[in-house]
Design a protein around this motif. Structure first.
Motif, PDB file in Angstrom:
ATOM      1  N   ILE A 140       5.344   1.643  -1.400  1.00 56.16           N
ATOM      2  CA  ILE A 140       5.250   2.756  -0.458  1.00 56.16           C
ATOM      3  C   ILE A 140       5.721   4.047  -1.118  1.00 56.16           C
ATOM      4  O   ILE A 140       5.132   5.110  -0.936  1.00 56.16           O
ATOM      5  N   ARG A 141       6.792   3.957  -1.930  1.00 50.83           N
ATOM      6  CA  ARG A 141       7.342   5.146  -2.577  1.00 50.83           C
ATOM      7  C   ARG A 141       6.516   5.591  -3.780  1.00 50.83           C
ATOM      8  O   ARG A 141       6.278   6.783  -3.974  1.00 50.83           O
ATOM      9  N   SER A 142       6.129   4.625  -4.616  1.00 47.30           N
ATOM     10  CA  SER A 142       5.534   4.985  -5.912  1.00 47.30           C
ATOM     11  C   SER A 142       4.061   4.624  -6.059  1.00 47.30           C
ATOM     12  O   SER A 142       3.414   5.068  -6.998  1.00 47.30           O
ATOM     13  N   GLY A 143       3.558   3.790  -5.142  1.00 47.34           N
ATOM     14  CA  GLY A 143       2.166   3.370  -5.242  1.00 47.34           C
ATOM     15  C   GLY A 143       1.967   2.088  -6.028  1.00 47.34           C
ATOM     16  O   GLY A 143       0.863   1.558  -6.101  1.00 47.34           O
ATOM     17  N   MET A 203       0.842  -1.200   0.000  1.00 48.08           N
ATOM     18  CA  MET A 203       0.000   0.000   0.000  1.00 48.08           C
ATOM     19  C   MET A 203       0.875   1.247   0.000  1.00 48.08           C
ATOM     20  O   MET A 203       2.026   1.202   0.415  1.00 48.08           O
ATOM     21  N   GLU A 204       0.342   2.366  -0.443  1.00 45.55           N
ATOM     22  CA  GLU A 204       1.062   3.624  -0.431  1.00 45.55           C
ATOM     23  C   GLU A 204       1.196   4.132   1.001  1.00 45.55           C
ATOM     24  O   GLU A 204       0.423   3.772   1.892  1.00 45.55           O
ATOM     25  N   LEU A 205       2.194   5.000   1.223  1.00 49.25           N
ATOM     26  CA  LEU A 205       2.437   5.539   2.561  1.00 49.25           C
ATOM     27  C   LEU A 205       1.215   6.292   3.071  1.00 49.25           C
ATOM     28  O   LEU A 205       0.825   6.161   4.242  1.00 49.25           O
ATOM     29  N   HIS A 206       0.583   7.086   2.194  1.00 47.82           N
ATOM     30  CA  HIS A 206      -0.608   7.840   2.601  1.00 47.82           C
ATOM     31  C   HIS A 206      -1.725   6.895   3.049  1.00 47.82           C
ATOM     32  O   HIS A 206      -2.398   7.139   4.061  1.00 47.82           O
ATOM     33  N   GLU A 224       1.243  -0.876  15.824  1.00 47.27           N
ATOM     34  CA  GLU A 224       2.294  -1.891  15.816  1.00 47.27           C
ATOM     35  C   GLU A 224       2.412  -2.566  14.444  1.00 47.27           C
ATOM     36  O   GLU A 224       3.517  -2.871  13.987  1.00 47.27           O
ATOM     37  N   GLU A 225       1.264  -2.796  13.783  1.00 48.73           N
ATOM     38  CA  GLU A 225       1.278  -3.411  12.467  1.00 48.73           C
ATOM     39  C   GLU A 225       1.920  -2.482  11.433  1.00 48.73           C
ATOM     40  O   GLU A 225       2.705  -2.917  10.586  1.00 48.73           O
ATOM     41  N   ALA A 226       1.572  -1.188  11.517  1.00 47.68           N
ATOM     42  CA  ALA A 226       2.154  -0.210  10.604  1.00 47.68           C
ATOM     43  C   ALA A 226       3.649  -0.075  10.840  1.00 47.68           C
ATOM     44  O   ALA A 226       4.444   0.027   9.896  1.00 47.68           O
ATOM     45  N   ARG A 284      -5.047   4.388   7.252  1.00 40.29           N
ATOM     46  CA  ARG A 284      -5.604   3.209   7.926  1.00 40.29           C
ATOM     47  C   ARG A 284      -5.280   3.215   9.418  1.00 40.29           C
ATOM     48  O   ARG A 284      -6.068   2.738  10.229  1.00 40.29           O
ATOM     49  N   VAL A 285      -4.118   3.738   9.765  1.00 44.63           N
ATOM     50  CA  VAL A 285      -3.799   3.884  11.189  1.00 44.63           C
ATOM     51  C   VAL A 285      -4.734   4.912  11.826  1.00 44.63           C
ATOM     52  O   VAL A 285      -5.271   4.706  12.924  1.00 44.63           O
TER      53      VAL A 285
END
Length: 247
Positions: A43-46, A1-4, A18-20, A9-10
């Protein structure tokens, strides 16, 4: 998943802190010795790392596919042979192989397909490259409509789908021979057109060079060109454009 998406989700409670943290602590690549798999690419590019299957040793391909499937939950492989597909399916039975596009994939996006990409082919001989583009975009969660066999030798076929073309966020035009399809489409629409020259054609086609030169020299605005037979590259770029249009 992307960082955003991870952070969102957090925030909403769908994912525990903890999962993140575990996902972010994971090494940015997995060193297999003969390959360093980019685990943070999504995470970087999607988009996750994709496997170019052609030319890989069987043991290497199998290990790479299994590792990415275990870490990311899904894998896309391009230019796979039927033999390679059988090998991967012996360890990942859910993997699916398309002999036309030579796409090998395991796992799918869990979300509904979104956006609007149209993939056009000049002739039916161009469909393998067109399908590589279309299935790449679909794997990345994009909605794709196919408009095949609409080359310039029968322009009325293309014009009959003008509404579809003009409603797209991005169009991929796949053509061999002289490669004129991209220029024609570029003059009819307001969205970006990604031109894909193919190696389809007779001797003076020069393995796709004639179509490549036509597309590079297009007088239509908004036409960009990828390499000969590079359906994957076109599908990836179209997915990026489609996401931006959606946002």
């Amino acid at each position: 998943m992307e960082l955003h998406e991870l952070l969102e989700r957090v925030r909403t409670g769908e994912l525990k802190v903890e999962e993140a943290e575990g996902l972010l602590r994971r090494a940015p690549f997995d060193d297999l010795g003969y390959a360093k798999l980019d685990l943070h690419r999504q995470i970087r590019s999607g988009f996750p790392e994709v496997v170019y299957c052609a030319g890989k040793a069987q043991a290497h391909l199998l290990s790479i596919f299994e590792t990415l499937y275990e870490k990311n939950g899904r894998v896309l492989g391009t230019r796979a042979s039927a033999e390679q597909a059988a090998l991967v399916r012996s360890r990942i039975p859910s993997a699916r192989y398309d002999p036309i596009s030579c796409i090998l994939k395991a796992g799918e996006t869990q979300e509904p397909l979104r956006g609007s990409i149209v993939v056009c082919s000049a002739g039916t001989a161009d469909i393998p490259v067109a399908e590589e583009a279309a299935q790449t975009a679909e794997f990345f969660g994009r909605q794709v409509e196919r408009v095949y066999d609409v080359g310039v030798s029968g322009l009325h076929r293309l014009l009959s789908r003008l509404d579809t073309l003009q409603s797209a966020h991005c169009i991929i035009a796949v053509a061999g021979m002289e490669g004129a399809l991209a220029s024609v489409i570029g003059g009819l629409v307001s969205c970006p057109v990604i031109a894909v020259p193919t190696s389809v054609g007779y001797g003076a086609n020069l393995g796709g060079v004639s179509a490549l030169l036509t597309m590079i020299n297009s007088c239509a605005n908004g036409v960009g060109v990828v390499n000969i037979d590079n359906g994957y590259g076109a599908g990836y770029l179209a997915s990026q454009i489609d996401r931006l249009a959606e946002r």
